[in-house]
Enzyme design. Structure first.
Site, PDB file in Angstrom:
ATOM      1  N   LYS A  60       0.798  -1.229   0.000  1.00  0.00           N
ATOM      2  CA  LYS A  60       0.000   0.000   0.000  1.00  0.00           C
ATOM      3  C   LYS A  60       0.830   1.278   0.000  1.00  0.00           C
ATOM      4  O   LYS A  60       0.261   2.378  -0.081  1.00  0.00           O
ATOM      5  CB  LYS A  60      -0.988  -0.008   1.168  1.00  0.00           C
ATOM      6  CG  LYS A  60      -1.971  -1.171   1.126  1.00  0.00           C
ATOM      7  CD  LYS A  60      -2.838  -1.167  -0.121  1.00  0.00           C
ATOM      8  CE  LYS A  60      -3.752  -2.372  -0.179  1.00  0.00           C
ATOM      9  NZ  LYS A  60      -4.494  -2.461  -1.451  1.00  0.00           N
TER      10      LYS A  60
HETATM   11  N1  MET Z   1      -5.652  -3.347   2.791  1.00  0.00           N
HETATM   12  C1  MET Z   1      -6.324  -2.079   2.764  1.00  0.00           C
HETATM   13  C2  MET Z   1      -5.897  -1.249   3.965  1.00  0.00           C
HETATM   14  O1  MET Z   1      -4.967  -1.576   4.628  1.00  0.00           O
HETATM   15  C3  MET Z   1      -7.824  -2.271   2.689  1.00  0.00           C
HETATM   16  C4  MET Z   1      -8.416  -2.884   3.881  1.00  0.00           C
HETATM   17  S1  MET Z   1     -10.123  -3.198   3.778  1.00  0.00           S
HETATM   18  C5  MET Z   1     -10.248  -4.606   4.769  1.00  0.00           C
HETATM   19  O2  MET Z   1      -6.427  -0.226   4.245  1.00  0.00           O
END
Ligand code: MET
Length: 303
Positions: free
Chosen positions: A42
């Protein structure tokens, strides 16, 4: 390798061949996204959300960034926001790991918890309420921001094609939370390999396969609603993986490959192995390992 700042370290992660006995002599490769500076897949998204917010004029000087997250997107956003000295408030359901919340604070963000039982939907609502209250604030909202799949289309997908030296890819397997990583990468890979199967992974307790919604230990993936980005692609299959199975593979990766991988990586490997049973002999399967087990030690990931 000499670099000027941590942002230059985002992306271009290694692709690891998994040395496990795969059904039908197929091969599984995993993109090691824990090698990003913020420790997860991310970081790519955090940068993209901040850059797009600036490009569309939604982020100006001193704009407060507010984002609902399971943690990793929050860390990515906090990292990216730092270079513009933007204040950051991250709304995190209280069930998610302590380590991720500590790391968000270490980067200068404020963490606001919402009740675990309200899930990510509760965090989304709280983020929107904060936006109403705080002037000059902006919610990038990973769940519907086109910059989300787009950054994976532009970076992760092409990197995989390059890593494999144009070797044919038969299936792409990735977990879905927002769905951005799965959808964007699938689009890039299917442009080159149109017959490639797109398979997403969810924990038991997520709703894609119609199962009842309930809490799960696997973090960062699993949905309470069908991700809107799914409209952009054809999803061939959803693999629903139990916590126990995911954690078995987390353990296997540490014991056998010296790799510290989080629970969504364990789920991705389990799903890839299941899928191999149904694919032709000698298929090539690519998956994503989103983060490291080190941010789940307080959740007893190994004990
Ligand atoms: N993996 C993404 C986050 O860390 C979305 C999570 S939704 C369960 O925000």
């Amino acid at each position: 390798m000499l670099v000027d700042n941590v942002y230059q370290l985002i992306g271009r992660t290694p692709l690891l061949k998994i040395n496990i006995q795969v059904p039908k002599h197929s091969r599984i490769y995993a993109k090691l996204e824990m090698f990003n500076p913020g420790g997860s897949v991310k970081d790519r998204l955090g940068m993209a959300l901040i850059q797009r917010g600036r490009a569309i004029g939604a982020i100006k000087e001193n704009t407060t960034i507010i984002e609902p997250t399971a943690g990793n997107t929050g860390i990515g956003v906090a990292l990216a926001a730092q270079q513009y000295q933007l204040p950051v408030k991250l709304v995190v359901p209280e069930k998610f790991s302590f380590e991720k919340q500590v790391l968000m604070r270490a980067l200068g963000a404020q963490v606001i918890n919402t009740p675990a039982e309200q899930g990510i939907t509760g965090a989304i609502k709280k983020a929107q309420a904060l936006h109403e209250e705080i002037s000059n604030s902006y919610v990038p909202l990973q769940f519907q921001n086109p910059a989300n799949p787009d950054v994976y289309y532009r970076t992760l997908g092409p990197e995989i094609i390059q890593d494999l030296g144009n070797q044919q890819i038969d299936a792409f397997v990735a977990g879905s939370g927002s769905g951005g990583t799965f959808v964007g990468t699938t689009r890039a890979l299917q442009e080159k390999y149109p017959a490639m199967k797109a398979v997403t992974v969810e924990p038991e307790g997520s709703i894609l396969n119609g199962g009842p919604e309930h809490p799960h230990r696997i973090e960062g993936i699993g949905v309470e609603f069908v991700p809107p980005f799914f409209k952009q692609i054809h999803v061939d299959q959803v693999k629903t993986i139990s916590d126990d199975t995911a954690f078995q593979y987390v353990d296997w990766l540490a014991k056998n490959m010296g790799l510290f991988a989080g629970s969504s990586s364990g789920a991705a490997l389990a799903a890839s192995l299941q899928l191999a049973e149904d694919l032709p002999e000698k298929s090539t399967i690519v998956t994503v390992f989103p983060d490291s087990s080190e941010r789940y030690l307080s959740k007893h990931i190994y004990d």
